[in-house]
Write a protein that holds these residues in place. Structure first.
Motif, PDB file in Angstrom:
ATOM      1  N   ARG A 151      16.052  68.012  49.678  1.00 24.52           N
ATOM      2  CA  ARG A 151      14.887  68.191  50.542  1.00 24.52           C
ATOM      3  C   ARG A 151      14.468  66.840  51.114  1.00 24.52           C
ATOM      4  O   ARG A 151      14.403  65.858  50.397  1.00 24.52           O
ATOM      5  N   THR A 152      14.179  66.800  52.392  1.00 21.94           N
ATOM      6  CA  THR A 152      13.669  65.572  52.985  1.00 21.94           C
ATOM      7  C   THR A 152      12.196  65.727  53.274  1.00 21.94           C
ATOM      8  O   THR A 152      11.717  66.827  53.570  1.00 21.94           O
ATOM      9  N   ARG A 153      11.458  64.621  53.178  1.00 21.39           N
ATOM     10  CA  ARG A 153      10.007  64.685  53.377  1.00 21.39           C
ATOM     11  C   ARG A 153       9.562  63.589  54.336  1.00 21.39           C
ATOM     12  O   ARG A 153      10.188  62.547  54.435  1.00 21.39           O
ATOM     13  N   GLN A 154       8.448  63.846  55.002  1.00 19.97           N
ATOM     14  CA  GLN A 154       7.819  62.822  55.836  1.00 19.97           C
ATOM     15  C   GLN A 154       7.238  61.741  54.945  1.00 19.97           C
ATOM     16  O   GLN A 154       6.534  62.026  54.000  1.00 19.97           O
ATOM     17  N   ARG A 174       8.573  63.204  43.171  1.00 21.02           N
ATOM     18  CA  ARG A 174       8.914  63.959  44.381  1.00 21.02           C
ATOM     19  C   ARG A 174      10.203  63.430  45.007  1.00 21.02           C
ATOM     20  O   ARG A 174      11.017  64.210  45.516  1.00 21.02           O
ATOM     21  N   ASP A 175      10.397  62.125  44.957  1.00 22.86           N
ATOM     22  CA  ASP A 175      11.637  61.558  45.492  1.00 22.86           C
ATOM     23  C   ASP A 175      12.842  62.018  44.676  1.00 22.86           C
ATOM     24  O   ASP A 175      13.911  62.309  45.226  1.00 22.86           O
ATOM     25  N   ILE A 176      12.700  62.061  43.361  1.00 23.42           N
ATOM     26  CA  ILE A 176      13.796  62.538  42.505  1.00 23.42           C
ATOM     27  C   ILE A 176      14.111  63.992  42.831  1.00 23.42           C
ATOM     28  O   ILE A 176      15.278  64.388  42.957  1.00 23.42           O
ATOM     29  N   TYR A 177      13.074  64.803  42.981  1.00 21.45           N
ATOM     30  CA  TYR A 177      13.256  66.216  43.319  1.00 21.45           C
ATOM     31  C   TYR A 177      13.972  66.354  44.670  1.00 21.45           C
ATOM     32  O   TYR A 177      14.920  67.138  44.807  1.00 21.45           O
ATOM     33  N   ALA A 178      13.503  65.597  45.660  1.00 24.57           N
ATOM     34  CA  ALA A 178      14.107  65.681  46.994  1.00 24.57           C
ATOM     35  C   ALA A 178      15.558  65.256  46.971  1.00 24.57           C
ATOM     36  O   ALA A 178      16.414  65.863  47.631  1.00 24.57           O
ATOM     37  N   ASN A 179      15.868  64.214  46.196  1.00 26.64           N
ATOM     38  CA  ASN A 179      17.243  63.745  46.099  1.00 26.64           C
ATOM     39  C   ASN A 179      18.131  64.768  45.412  1.00 26.64           C
ATOM     40  O   ASN A 179      19.272  65.009  45.824  1.00 26.64           O
ATOM     41  N   ARG A 180      17.598  65.417  44.402  1.00 27.59           N
ATOM     42  CA  ARG A 180      18.396  66.365  43.636  1.00 27.59           C
ATOM     43  C   ARG A 180      18.647  67.660  44.397  1.00 27.59           C
ATOM     44  O   ARG A 180      19.713  68.261  44.292  1.00 27.59           O
ATOM     45  N   TYR A 181      17.656  68.083  45.169  1.00 26.37           N
ATOM     46  CA  TYR A 181      17.784  69.390  45.844  1.00 26.37           C
ATOM     47  C   TYR A 181      17.927  69.268  47.359  1.00 26.37           C
ATOM     48  O   TYR A 181      17.833  70.264  48.071  1.00 26.37           O
TER      49      TYR A 181
END
Length: 204
Positions: free
Chosen positions: A200-203, A191-198
Motif C-alpha cells: 500500500r502506498t500513502r500520501q 504504518r510504513d511497515i504495513y504499507a511495505n508488507r502489503y
C-alpha cells in the motif's frame, strides 16, 4: 491574547500535527490498527485473552492492552531483554485519552484537581478497539486542549500542583505532549511497515 507559555504550547501542538499526527491519522484503517509488525508484538485483546504477564486499561473494561513491565529489568544471557514493538491500536489507546483528560485539569482552567490517580487514568483508561472511535476520542480531546490553552495564563502553567507527578503545570503538559509526539511517530513507522508488507502506498 494568549499568554506566552500557552502560545508556545499551541505552536508545539501545531508542529506535532503537521509533522506527525496528520500523517499518523490520515486514512487510517482497521487493518492497520490491528496489524502486528512482528510475532509477539503487544496489542489489545479481550479481557482474559492477553498473552503477557500484565494487562493495562480500566479494570471494568472489556478490552485490555498487553504489557509486561518486568521486561524492563530482565536479562537473557547477560544482556537486557528488548521490549517488543506494539500495534497501532496499542499506541493509540496508550495516549488517546490523555489530551482530553488534561483539558479538564486545573492546570489549563478545568475543574479537576491534578492527583496521582487522575494522572494514572490518562494511561489506564477504557480501551477502544475500533479505529473510528479511537481516533474520535483523541481528536476531540486534542481539540479541547487547544481550546483550553487559549485561556490559560502563564501563572497557571508556572504553578506547582503537588498531586501531579510532574508538579509544575508546564512540565506536566510538556511531558504529556512528548507522549503524543513520540508515540505518534511510532504509529507512522508501523504504518510504513504495513504499507511495505502489503504494497500500500500513502500520501506523505
Amino acid at each position: 491574547m494568549t499568554d506566552k507559555r500557552a502560545d508556545l504550547f499551541l505552536t508545539w501542538m501545531g508542529l506535532i500535527d503537521s509533522y506527525t499526527l496528520d500523517r499518523a491519522r490520515k486514512d487510517l484503517i482497521q487493518d492497520e490498527l490491528d496489524f502486528e509488525p512482528h510475532p509477539g508484538a503487544w496489542g489489545i485483546r479481550p479481557r482474559g485473552e492477553q498473552r503477557t504477564k500484565h494487562a493495562g486499561g480500566d479494570d471494568s473494561g472489556q478490552w485490555i492492552v498487553e504489557c509486561d513491565w518486568d521486561l524492563a529489568t530482565d536479562e537473557y544471557e547477560g544482556r537486557p531483554v528488548v521490549m517488543p514493538m506494539t500495534t497501532i491500536n496499542w499506541l493509540l489507546n496508550h495516549f488517546g485519552a490523555a489530551p482530553g483528560l488534561f483539558a479538564e485539569l486545573e492546570i489549563v482552567g478545568g475543574r479537576t484537581t491534578p492527583t496521582r490517580e487522575i494522572y494514572d487514568c490518562m494511561w489506564g483508561h477504557t480501551i477502544i478497539p475500533t479505529v473510528d472511535e479511537g481516533l474520535a476520542r483523541f481528536n476531540d480531546g486534542w481539540a479541547a486542549l487547544k481550546e483550553a490553552l487559549k485561556n490559560t495564563t502563564d501563572e497557571m502553567l508556572e504553578q506547582d500542583y503537588p498531586g501531579h507527578p510532574w508538579r509544575r503545570g508546564d512540565h506536566a503538559l510538556a511531558a504529556m505532549l512528548n507522549e503524543v509526539s513520540h508515540h505518534g511517530t511510532q504509529i507512522c513507522m508501523v504504518r510504513d511497515i504495513y504499507a511495505n508488507r502489503y504494497g500500500r502506498t500513502r500520501q506523505r
